[in-house]
Scaffold this motif. Sequence first.
Motif, short mmCIF file in Angstrom:
data_model
loop_
_atom_site.label_atom_id
_atom_site.label_comp_id
_atom_site.label_asym_id
_atom_site.label_seq_id
_atom_site.Cartn_x
_atom_site.Cartn_y
_atom_site.Cartn_z
N ALA A 13 -28.22 -23.83 23.20
CA ALA A 13 -29.18 -23.24 24.15
C ALA A 13 -30.37 -24.33 24.02
O ALA A 13 -30.70 -25.16 23.15
N ARG A 53 -27.37 -21.45 32.14
CA ARG A 53 -26.77 -20.58 30.70
C ARG A 53 -27.61 -20.91 29.34
O ARG A 53 -27.41 -20.26 28.62
N TRP A 55 -30.66 -20.99 28.94
CA TRP A 55 -32.11 -20.42 28.82
C TRP A 55 -32.09 -19.04 29.45
O TRP A 55 -33.01 -18.31 29.31
N ASN A 56 -31.14 -18.70 30.39
CA ASN A 56 -31.31 -17.53 31.00
C ASN A 56 -30.65 -16.49 30.23
O ASN A 56 -29.37 -16.10 30.03
N SER A 57 -31.46 -15.80 29.44
CA SER A 57 -30.88 -14.64 28.64
C SER A 57 -30.07 -13.64 28.76
O SER A 57 -29.21 -13.41 28.26
N ARG A 60 -26.76 -15.15 29.69
CA ARG A 60 -25.95 -15.63 28.68
C ARG A 60 -25.35 -14.23 27.72
O ARG A 60 -24.13 -14.39 27.34
N LEU A 61 -26.32 -13.35 27.54
CA LEU A 61 -25.73 -12.02 27.17
C LEU A 61 -24.49 -11.59 27.60
O LEU A 61 -23.50 -10.94 27.10
N PHE A 115 -36.57 -16.95 22.42
CA PHE A 115 -35.54 -16.74 22.87
C PHE A 115 -34.54 -15.77 21.92
O PHE A 115 -33.89 -14.91 22.45
N CYS A 116 -34.74 -15.99 20.60
CA CYS A 116 -33.87 -15.33 19.97
C CYS A 116 -34.68 -13.77 19.56
O CYS A 116 -33.69 -12.87 19.86
N ASP A 118 -35.67 -12.25 22.15
CA ASP A 118 -35.25 -11.47 23.49
C ASP A 118 -33.94 -10.77 23.33
O ASP A 118 -33.59 -9.97 24.17
N ALA A 119 -32.96 -10.98 22.10
CA ALA A 119 -31.89 -10.31 21.86
C ALA A 119 -31.92 -10.10 20.31
O ALA A 119 -31.14 -10.67 19.51
N ARG A 123 -29.11 -13.08 17.80
CA ARG A 123 -29.37 -14.76 17.86
C ARG A 123 -29.76 -15.30 16.40
O ARG A 123 -30.73 -14.78 16.13
#
Length: 407
Positions: A13, A53, A55-57, A60-61, A115-116, A118-119, A123
């Motif tokens: 990513a 894909r 950067w779009n969280s 991606r999930l 980014f991590c 965010d989930a 991640r």
Amino acid sequence: MDRYTVISADCHAGADLLDYKPYLEKKYHDDFDTWAAGYVNPYEDLLADTADRNWNSGRRLAELAADGIVAEVVFPNTIPPFFPSASLMAPVPSPVEYDQRWAGLRAHNRWLADFCADAPGRRAGVAQILLGDPAEAVREVRRTKEAGLTGGILLPGTPPGCGIPELYSQVYDPLWAVCEELDVPVNHHGGSASPPLGDEPAARAVFMVETTWFSHRALWHLIFGGAFRRHPGLKLVLTEQGSGWIPGVVEMLDYYHGRLVAAAGRAATAESKFGAGLAASMGASPGEVWRDNCFVGASFMRPHEVPLRDRIGLDKIMWGSDYPHDEGTAPYSREGLRIAYAGLPPDEIAAMVGGNAARVYGFDLAALDRIAATVGPTVEEMAEPLTEVPADATSPAFAPGGSVRVW
């Protein structure tokens, strides 16, 4: 256990190019604007409509879950600020450019922490560093660990002629020390250590043949350099370099280790000089180091590699999908898992597809089990051998035939 908890130990990513700017220190903003205005991205996949894909969280999930994957180790993919390409070994002709590239990597690491976050728990971000200034690398390891990146660091390669010390040099001991202290895995990804070869057809073919070998070099450099004797808690992960080569190479390293140590105790010969001091500087044998300190990110493990799992070490193998690359298994990761692992004992499959990665990277397996209970591949599904490869599958996981690589 009705379903497997799948953690991909190899995903990629990065931010869209201009989205890195807010993560740069302000003193670099003008330089970034100038650089970005003239930059031409060399990678087609980062210009396609699927590039988001990276950067779009949310996308991606959803795509990973549809593929049966509940968590991921996140390596870089897009271009960091001030780099000509994604390679960390691009030539650095001046101190100014070197300073800018460090700033670019720090920007990526800050973006990746967000980014991590965010989930949460799904991640494990891998931080980027440069090796030209080990003290700066140590500072970045501490900062990124505190920022919540749990995937460790991406260790750049040291190709011949790159102008920085080889990985066996003790100049890197402060880096190994902080990684041991903070339990930060040292990841060495395939493709990060090859010297430039040009772009002729022959050069591209030679790169494909040699690139994994250049990446493997980190293993014997750190072993023979004594890094694991001085830092016995250090963890080395070799990712997307295949896995079938490992038993033969470890046996070869053991052979040379034993031969040189034995020769060092004899009368003066050429080999006695090569082996002088090796036993004291190394400590354990290569086989023991592999057993105690090393792991493999066995991206899209192929059928011919699976029978070697006991010799590699069942507790060493971490499967990866390589999402979002087109050589990865998405959107057919279930099929990729089946073609490799169908018919194996469920406890062995569970370790290779998730349990080992959870242990190495600190994932909360119980929390991920709850997500996998609805999206993970079923035990019944995974027991069924794959009889038909999806027609549009592009991953080498589905390539016919294959044999154990000599590398």
